[in-house]
Design an enzyme around this catalytic site. Structure first.
Site, PDB file in Angstrom:
ATOM      1  N   THR A  59     -15.509  -0.776   1.689  1.00 49.40           N
ATOM      2  CA  THR A  59     -14.199  -1.405   1.646  1.00 49.40           C
ATOM      3  C   THR A  59     -14.293  -2.751   0.932  1.00 49.40           C
ATOM      4  OG1 THR A  59     -13.456  -0.302   3.657  1.00 49.40           O
ATOM      5  CG2 THR A  59     -12.354  -2.353   3.067  1.00 49.40           C
ATOM      6  N   GLU A  94      -7.689   2.473  -1.854  1.00 44.76           N
ATOM      7  CA  GLU A  94      -8.130   2.280  -0.478  1.00 44.76           C
ATOM      8  C   GLU A  94      -7.028   2.750   0.459  1.00 44.76           C
ATOM      9  OE1 GLU A  94     -10.935  -1.680  -0.918  1.00 44.76           O
ATOM     10  OE2 GLU A  94      -8.838  -1.944  -0.369  1.00 44.76           O
ATOM     11  N   SER A 112      -5.971   1.322   2.899  1.00 47.74           N
ATOM     12  CA  SER A 112      -5.213   0.156   3.358  1.00 47.74           C
ATOM     13  C   SER A 112      -4.117  -0.212   2.366  1.00 47.74           C
ATOM     14  CB  SER A 112      -6.151  -1.025   3.608  1.00 47.74           C
ATOM     15  OG  SER A 112      -6.953  -1.278   2.468  1.00 47.74           O
ATOM     16  N   ASP A 134      -0.716  -7.020  -3.999  1.00 50.13           N
ATOM     17  CA  ASP A 134      -1.723  -6.030  -4.382  1.00 50.13           C
ATOM     18  C   ASP A 134      -1.633  -4.736  -3.578  1.00 50.13           C
ATOM     19  OD1 ASP A 134      -2.723  -7.052  -2.008  1.00 50.13           O
ATOM     20  OD2 ASP A 134      -4.676  -7.625  -2.821  1.00 50.13           O
ATOM     21  N   ARG A 135      -0.848  -4.704  -2.521  1.00 53.99           N
ATOM     22  CA  ARG A 135      -0.705  -3.492  -1.715  1.00 53.99           C
ATOM     23  C   ARG A 135       0.690  -2.905  -1.899  1.00 53.99           C
ATOM     24  NH1 ARG A 135      -4.412  -3.964   3.523  1.00 53.99           N
ATOM     25  NH2 ARG A 135      -5.855  -5.549   2.785  1.00 53.99           N
ATOM     26  N   ASP A 194       2.976  -6.208  -0.203  1.00 53.88           N
ATOM     27  CA  ASP A 194       2.525  -7.245   0.724  1.00 53.88           C
ATOM     28  C   ASP A 194       2.729  -8.635   0.123  1.00 53.88           C
ATOM     29  OD1 ASP A 194       0.510  -7.084  -1.181  1.00 53.88           O
ATOM     30  OD2 ASP A 194      -1.088  -7.496   0.247  1.00 53.88           O
ATOM     31  N   ARG A 208     -10.410 -16.837   4.879  1.00 52.39           N
ATOM     32  CA  ARG A 208      -9.106 -16.810   5.536  1.00 52.39           C
ATOM     33  C   ARG A 208      -9.215 -17.429   6.916  1.00 52.39           C
ATOM     34  NH1 ARG A 208      -7.039 -10.687   3.914  1.00 52.39           N
ATOM     35  NH2 ARG A 208      -7.190 -11.007   1.665  1.00 52.39           N
TER      36      ARG A 208
END
Length: 564
Positions: free
Chosen positions: A361, A380, A382, A296-297, A292, A24
């Site tokens: 993580t 998780e 997050s 995936d979130r 998101d 990224r």
């Protein structure tokens, strides 16, 4: 038309090391001449001969630079002997959908273009990651190999005459002759495989009756927010077309935009505040959910914006998997959480007699356990939740799972949580994120914490704040030995564990594109006092955490960027 590949000379770029979920960087970095080409070629170099004649999935969250990157991937794949690419229409595929297609079509892997929950647009972030044949993120052995190739790359292969500009705009297959070989590009509806899988997992007629209402049951009002990310196409297909939600009142921001509408597509109380405020202001909504950028979130809130922490969400789902057809058929084999995630699910595992795993993580660490048949549900803190139906966390799956629990129990979100806490107690949990800190300052802070661990003086020491006192039972830098392949992952976060079960954890995040993000996790368990305000309950431990780390001294930060 016969096409020929060419070899282009290049030189390495520094810092093309994949993080927790791929490489990224800022968009303008990926736009530098040869930069994206180098990284994509390094993926193929790391794969070696396996790539010859293989089939790969390509897609992403549609953020800025996705189309250009797709064109680069097509040309380089064709020149490296790939047999076929399966690409989402317009380049769109959620991260869970990529995993789904890899698994359902038994292909070699996939290239995902996403920076997940990071902002999009020409001034912001882009990312590329590789998923392996089980559908999950590449393990360290693969990402390390990719990185090694990025450091020594001198050339890449491409097919410059392969016209790609409008290729992904039309559904269907196109076959090319490249260097005498067939090269196929199949452009697919991005929802077909994924929606088919969801209909196998959940009871869609029951969920439709919940959302639409019946003569015996009032309508359950939802507000689903895609935050201008990739899930918009899936939300329309599933919630509107399959489950009967209103396109005007039950879903919002479902058109994917390459800059996410200039919002930060991260489903938490800070960046999804617009959803929170809407649900709080309109008491007809029984559940709100946000996703998101790459899908995936997830974030779950109940009526009046009652917030469900990801740790509690995981624990509630673990306790109620028997109401989901998939688990009725396949059984429940074990649970897992990332190390920073609150230990609420641990108590469910103990009561149900299931194996419980604590991993670093990064979703890739769940993959081996799933493939070995020892893990059914994981999450998780997050905002990631998922099961062994895929090898990625899955936001839409999590919301459908919650709706299944609600339909089965005929209870509100808040009442389900309160019932759960009454049985298991409550883990009060928060996370402080300090984004884009100076990297040197962040590393100095982590070095300071490392020195505390090395001195061993901190064990047995007591810290007090706001009338509460905590004594350190253990302090370490978390390491993990995979029980399947015995690989060891070290230095995954500094843990300060207290005698009463409370925890402080410090990590540098691997998901940003610039600077350093410091994450501080605060977790405290209460058996009896389960209905207090979380921030009030955690305030003493927050103050102690800042005192131990000396975060303000090292970074100059007065307050976190995000509190979750």
């Amino acid at each position: 038309m016969e096409l020929s590949s060419v070899v282009v000379q290049t030189t390495p770029f520094d810092g093309q090391k994949p993080g927790t979920s791929g490489l990224r960087k800022k968009v303008k970095v990926f736009m530098e001449k040869h930069y994206t080409e180098n990284f994509v070629q390094s993926i193929f170099n790391a794969l070696g001969d396996k790539v010859k004649g293989s089939t790969l999935v390509v897609g992403g969250d549609g953020r800025y630079f996705s189309k250009q990157a797709t064109n680069i991937i097509i040309r380089i794949a064709s020149a490296n002997g790939v047999g076929k690419l399966i690409i989402g229409h317009l380049g769109i595929l959620s991260t869970p959908a990529v995993s789904c297609i890899i698994r359902r079509r038994n292909v070699l892997g996939g290239i995902v273009m996403t920076a997940s929950h990071n902002p999009g647009g020409i001034q912001h972030d882009f990312g590329i990651k590789y998923n392996i044949e089980n559908g999950g993120p590449a393990p360290d052995s693969v990402t390390d190999a990719i990185y090694e190739h990025t450091k020594i790359i001198t050339e890449y292969k491409t097919t410059p005459a392969l016209e790609t500009d409008r290729l992904i705009d039309v559904l269907g297959s196109t076959t090319y002759k490249v260097d005498g070989r067939d090269f196929v590009v199949e452009v697919i509806d991005p929802t077909i495989d994924y929606v088919g899988l969801m209909k196998e997992i959940f009871n869609f007629p029951k969920l439709r009756d919940l959302i639409r209402g019946t003569e015996k049951r009032p309508q359950f009002h939802v507000l689903i927010d895609s935050m201008n990310g990739v899930t918009g196409v899936y939300v329309r297909r599933i919630f509107v077309e399959e489950l009967g939600a209103s396109p005007d009142h039950n879903v919002r921001r479902i058109v994917p935009l390459d800059n996410f509408g200039e919002i930060h597509p991260d489903p938490n109380l800070t960046y999804a505040k617009d959803l929170v405020d809407t649900v709080k202001a309109n008491l007809q909504y029984n559940l709100g959910a946000a996703f998101d950028g790459d899908g995936d979130r997830n974030m779950i809130i109940g009526k009046d914006a009652f917030f469900v922490t990801p740790s509690d969400s995981l624990a509630v789902l673990a306790n109620n998997l028997d109401c989901i057809p998939y688990f009725q058929k396949h059984g429940v084999h074990g649970f897992a959480r990332s190390m920073p995630t609150a230990a609420a699910v641990d108590r469910v595992a103990e009561k149900l007699g299931k194996e419980m795993f604590e991993v670093p993580t990064g979703w890739k660490y769940f993959g081996n356990l799933m493939d070995a048949g020892r893990l059914s549900l994981c999450g998780e803190e997050s905002f990631g939740t998922g099961s062994d139906h895929l090898r990625e966390k899955d936001g839409i799956w999590a919301v459908l799972a919650w709706l299944s629990v609600i339909e089965h129990k005929n209870m509100s979100v808040e009442d389900i949580l309160k019932e759960h806490w009454k049985i298991y107690g409550r883990n009060y949990f928060t996370r402080y994120d300090y984004e884009e800190c100076d990297s040197d300052a962040a590393n100095l802070m982590m070095h300071h914490l490392g020195q505390l661990l090395a001195s061993k003086d901190i064990v047995g020491k007591s810290f007090a704040s706001s009338g509460k006192s905590y004594t350190v039972r253990k302090a370490d830098n978390f390491s993990y030995e995979d029980p399947i392949d015995n690989s060891v992952t070290k230095n995954q976060g500094v843990r300060i564990l207290f005698e009463d079960g409370s925890r402080l954890i410090y990590r540098l995040s691997g998901t940003g594109s610039s600077g350093a993000t410091i994450r501080v996790y605060i977790d405290s368990y209460e058996k009896e006092n389960i209905l207090a305000d979380a921030q009030d309950m955690l305030k003493p431990l927050v103050e102690i955490g800042l005192q131990i780390s000396q975060l303000k001294k090292f970074t100059g930060r007065e307050a976190p960027t995000v509190i979750t």
